[in-house]
Scaffold this active site. Structure first.
Site, PDB file in Angstrom:
ATOM      1  N   GLU B 190       0.835  -1.387  -0.093  1.00  0.00           N
ATOM      2  CA  GLU B 190      -0.145   0.086  -0.052  1.00  0.00           C
ATOM      3  C   GLU B 190       0.883   1.084  -0.015  1.00  0.00           C
ATOM      4  OE1 GLU B 190      -3.433   0.250  -0.346  1.00  0.00           O
ATOM      5  OE2 GLU B 190      -3.565  -1.795  -0.464  1.00  0.00           O
ATOM      6  N   SER B 470     -51.259 -24.344  39.963  1.00  0.00           N
ATOM      7  CA  SER B 470     -50.696 -25.264  41.231  1.00  0.00           C
ATOM      8  C   SER B 470     -49.530 -24.895  41.819  1.00  0.00           C
ATOM      9  CB  SER B 470     -51.296 -26.708  41.299  1.00  0.00           C
ATOM     10  OG  SER B 470     -52.315 -26.822  40.827  1.00  0.00           O
TER      11      SER B 470
END
Lengths: 218, 803
Positions: B190, B470
């Site tokens: 680069e 219950s």
């Protein structure tokens, strides 16, 4: 229906009748100190075979034939007298006279080597004032052995150091419940509870805890 | 301030007026340039430095599961360990060389762990050797010293990231942690002259311009790394002259302010390297995880070079979408490195032959555990603002146990499908939710909010409020048992028809599930068989207000309607509250607030907050012990007795089913010695399912609990408890000669029933003569111990003397 029925609004009446009748014809349970009085063939309230057994260590024990390793080869585990001296808050207790009674018969804190190593780690962290990290080490141990009384006691001790007196008492009580058959550890926990109550300004409660401690210290 | 572009040569004008005029024009231009340019450059400078400095990047919060603790004796199967390693993205290899790799032969594992910063200590990378035999970890050793390790923590599985608003994600790397090959290759490809230039290179810009003009399109970029960094800071693909000029000025400014290594490090963390849905992947650190599921330091050379190649343009060179194109690009990178003398020919040839090695895309931006993360976020919000969570790079350590979560998910998914199939229900009609916590620490270990555990939609564990049926009864019975002089497990209750006139004038007549009335049942048998009418009478007896108080103590925080229907479970709560309620019961009355978070640590590793274990005794242990005995009988002979064959025989548990009107909700809550879990099964449209608590939720619960490394229930026995043997169906004491004897605990002051008369029970031919209360009679075989058939209606009771 021929049998008696329990109606909501007559519970007290029923209770009175029941108590009277039962006292003469049936069984009457004893109070905390007395055994169950039996009329005929009531089994003794000795620990029954079907009853829950004393707490097993939560860590699975290696099966026979499984290779097991000691924590550190060549380094025998040192049973430590609990609580650690450096963890005791200096001078905010008035129990010097009974101190000696507590420290008798040191018991191994735990038979689980992993627990022992984490307790040691917690001790050295607490000794250097790193109470949060010490507590984190104990909690790490509890993840592995949640029913280990010595871990709960250590956490109670750390909470006491941190000034969290209610938490200290709760955890010491949990430790007591898990320490069945270990009077030394139970006594230590009551002592810890006494310290926590004293620190909260509950002198009466502290004295009650000290009395409890004495019961287990003999 | 520098004004790099503003230097113009000043030449003395010529003699002619034209020259003089031109000079004036030039001076005016320069003047204007300074007037406009200085503020302009000033503005650019502020932009670029503020971006570079200080809070340079918003970092997401990272959320971790609890680490796997390894020690000899741990219950662990090779499959479970491999699952764990897979979640940690460890790579299976033949010979282990670096962190993140493992090999396995039979039950022997060779694992090179990664280093990890735990809240309490930094753990270095370490090679460990494990041996698993018979489902347990037989030994664990340090590979270097061959010494046994007492306790070893694996790094925790990352379960989620909480992303910043801009949806940028990074894993920051420091320059000295980055493999040298990557840096070398990056500069060669680069920006060869990175360490020489001052931010821009006019010659290469010129060269690029000529090349682009020749080709008629952009074929070459002349940007330096610094320019690319600036471009990434203010992402825009605008290709105007102004834009380019701005970039160049900012590049010069950056170089003026910062040194080369700082700029390079920023570049490595900033460069855009891909897209994951809405999330932008920035920097090599995250790209390494995103494409290879490994840390940057663990990548092989060709993988590093692939990433270098992608820097040219990550959308164009997407290795998952365009593998051919990316391979060609990688190979160009390799060839450039050979030309530049970084790589030898032979080494290059090896790299050229290697595949890309990119992993299948994992849905990393969404958590695998949405229901659990929901709870984490909820608990975090008590202490943190949303923006802190999203920007500060906090690390959150949670209680989730990935293995238990896995087993729980499997149980919900598989059992719901099975129930639908077995019962001929429409496939997909049922929904479910399940949570698991540790009994004594209240740590939430697993949370499944629906039958698609990955779907981050409606979370039934927190957001759904359904009546628990219950499952409320233990609170009623516990309230009663807390008065040992009035109630014990054998206290008779009346289960005969009951009609209540409510304050509003309505009449309420609760019925039993089996539509039968059972006269003279006992406290324990009424709970074990979940008899409604007896429970309502008991609740009215002890007072609804007291039941409400008990529910509050146990940890219910939702609204409670203090009406008689509450006693049968007209209580709408989310599963997490039911879990809290049963945690308190399971822990002998010590309530521990359910926790999902252990600690929050900042970017620097400083612990910001701990969430310590807290316990509070809210119910005395003695009645809880009695209740637990009864709840254990529920699983042995009561409504949950299916557990006798659904669970391993030595795994004792306690629990309670819950079923609501018309079978709309099916619940089960229960606990072993170390784990407590709640399951709900029903339909989102609240229509009947045809399932009871036992035929629905219980199946899911059992399938999950069966797979847990859990301890059998061994309740802590209070000192004051006395034991007596009794037949709970007759409600009479027995010596075990007849009837079905069970040891039952009693507290001081208990009123005992009479003794079961065995002589009257025994008849010839092993038949039992049982007189019915209404004068009828029937015979029951003594060899038939099934609880329902062995249950007489009002057997021969000694307390019949005072009827």
């Amino acid at each position: 229906m021929g049998n008696f029925s329990l109606k909501p609004n007559i519970s007290i009446v029923w209770r009175t009748i029941a108590l009277t009748l039962l006292a003469s014809t049936l069984l009457l349970a004893g109070c905390a100190t007395g055994p169950v009085t039996t009329q005929t063939r009531i089994p003794r309230p000795a620990p029954p075979p079907a009853a829950p057994q004393p707490q097993q260590p939560a860590m699975p024990q290696p099966e026979p034939g499984v290779e097991t390793m000691p924590l550190e080869r060549g380094e025998p585990l040192r049973p430590q007298a609990m609580p650690q001296p450096e963890l005791l808050p200096p001078g905010d207790m008035t129990v010097e006279d009974v101190q000696t009674a507590v420290d008798v018969a040191p018991e191994a804190p735990s038979d689980n080597p992993v627990v022992v190593s984490l307790l040691q780690q917690a001790d050295s962290l607490a000794a250097s004032g790193q109470l949060d990290r010490a507590a984190a080490s104990v909690e790490r141990g509890l993840r592995i052995a949640p029913k280990d009384a010595s871990l709960w006691q250590k956490l109670a001790r750390i909470r006491l150091e941190q000034g969290k007196y209610h938490q200290a008492e709760s955890m010491a009580k949990k430790s007591i419940a898990l320490a069945r058959g270990r009077p030394g550890m139970i006594a230590d926990n009551w002592k810890l509870i006494a310290e926590a109550r004293q620190a909260r300004g509950d002198a009466v409660g502290a004295q009650r805890a000290l009395d409890k401690m004495m019961q287990y210290s003999q | 301030m520098t004004k790099p572009r503003k230097k113009q040569s000043r030449r003395r004008g010529g003699r002619s007026r034209i020259w003089r005029a031109l000079l004036w024009l030039l001076l005016i231009a320069i003047g204007l340039g300074l007037v406009v340019g200085i503020p302009w450059v000033w503005k650019l400078d502020r932009q670029v430095t503020s971006r570079f400095e200080g809070n340079r990047w918003e970092l997401p919060a990272r959320v971790y599961a609890r680490p796997l603790e390894l020690y000899a004796g741990l219950k662990l199967s090779p499959t479970a360990l491999r699952r764990q390693l897979e979640w940690l993205h460890y790579v299976k290899v033949h010979a282990v060389r670096k962190p993140g790799e493992y090999s396995v032969k039979g039950g022997r594992f060779d694992i090179y762990t990664r280093s990890f910063n735990f809240p309490d200590e930094r753990q270095p990378a370490q090679r460990i050797l494990l041996a698993i035999r018979d489902g347990r970890l037989a030994s664990i050793k340090d590979a270097a010293s061959n010494k046994p390790l007492g306790l070893f923590r694996m790094e925790p599985v990352r379960i989620a990231n909480i992303y910043p608003r801009h949806n940028e994600d990074r894993v920051l790397v420091k320059l000295d942690e980055v493999p040298p090959l990557l840096v070398k290759a990056l500069l060669k490809i680069e920006d060869k002259a990175f360490y020489e230039h001052h931010g821009v290179r006019p010659t290469s810009i010129l060269r690029a311009m000529i090349a682009n003009l020749k080709a008629g399109r952009t074929v070459q970029g002349g940007s330096t790394l610094t320019q690319q960094l600036v471009k990434n800071f203010f992402l825009s693909n605008e290709k105007t002259i102004v834009r380019k000029l701005n970039e160049a000025i900012m590049a010069l400014l950056l170089e003026w302010h910062y040194d080369k290594d700082e700029i390079l490090e920023a570049y490595l963390n900033e460069i855009y390297l891909g897209q994951d849905g809405a999330r932008a992947v920035h920097g090599f650190g995250l790209a390494s995880q995103f494409y290879f599921q490994r840390h940057l330091s663990e990548l092989s050379p060709e993988q590093l070079l692939l990433l270098v190649g992608m820097a040219k343009g990550a959308s164009y060179f997407d290795p998952r979408r365009h593998p051919q194109r990316v391979r060609a690009r990688r190979d160009i990178v390799v060839q450039v490195l050979v030309r530049e003398g970084v790589l030898g020919e032979d080494a290059a040839q090896i790299l050229l032959n290697r595949p890309l090695g990119v992993t299948r895309k994992v849905p990393s931006s969404v958590t695998r555990y949405p229901a659990f993360l929901d709870l984490v976020r909820k608990q975090l919000r008590r202490d943190y603002r949303d923006e802190d969570l999203q920007n500060e790079g906090l690390v959150v350590f949670t209680t989730l146990d990935p293995e238990i979560q896995f087993q729980t998910e499997q149980a919900v998914v598989n059992q719901l499908a099975k129930i639908e199939k077995d019962r001929g229900l429409e496939s997909g009609i049922l929904q479910g939710a399940m949570m698991v916590a540790s009994v004594d620490q209240g740590e939430v270990l697993a949370s499944v909010g629906g039958r698609d555990p990955r779907y981050a939609g409606f979370n039934r564990t927190l957001a759904m409020q359904r009546p628990i049926g219950s499952m409320v009864k233990p609170a009623v019975y516990l309230t009663a048992l807390a008065h040992p002089r009035i109630y014990n497990l054998l206290t008779p209750l009346d289960d005969s028809e009951l009609v209540l006139e409510l304050p509003n004038g309505d009449v309420w007549a609760p019925g039993n599930y089996d539509h039968e009335n059972h006269e003279n049942v006992t406290v324990i048998s009424a709970l074990v068989h979940s008899y409604n009418i007896a429970s309502v009478r008991l609740g009215l007896h002890v007072g609804i207000d007291n039941v409400v108080k008990m529910l509050r103590a146990l940890g219910v925080t939702s609204h409670i309607n203090p009406y008689p229907a509450l006693l049968l479970g007209a209580l709408d709560i989310p599963p997490i509250e039911a879990l809290q309620m049963y945690q308190t019961i399971a822990a002998n009355g010590y309530r521990t607030p359910l926790r999902a978070i252990l600690a929050v640590v900042d970017q620097q590793g400083q612990t910001l907050q701990r969430y310590p274990l807290e316990v509070e005794q809210v119910v005395p242990s003695e009645p809880v012990f009695l209740l637990t005995t009864a709840l254990q009988q529920v699983t042995e002979r009561g409504t949950a007795r299916a557990l006798q064959y659904l669970l391993p025989p030595d795994l004792k548990v306690a629990g309670k089913t819950g079923t609501t009107n018309d079978l709309r909700d099916s619940w089960f809550a229960g606990f072993s010695g170390s784990h407590v879990a709640v399951t709900w099964v029903g339909r989102d449209d609240n229509q009947p399912t045809g399932l009871t608590g036992s035929s629905g939720a219980l199946r899911v619960w059992a399938a999950a609990v069966r797979k847990l490394d859990t301890t059998p229930l061994t309740p802590v026995e209070p000192d004051t408890v006395q034991w007596a043997m009794a037949d709970i169906e007759y409600g009479l004491l027995t010596d075990g000669q007849c009837g079905e004897a069970v040891w039952l605990p009693f507290l001081p002051g208990s009123v005992f029933p009479g003794q079961l008369d065995c002589d009257a029970l025994y008849m010839e031919d092993e038949e039992v003569f049982v007189p019915e209360a209404n004068g009828g009679s029937r015979t029951v075989s003594t060899t038939d111990t099934a609880p329902t058939t062995a249950k007489p209606r009002g057997g021969k009771r000694t307390w019949g003397t005072f009827r």
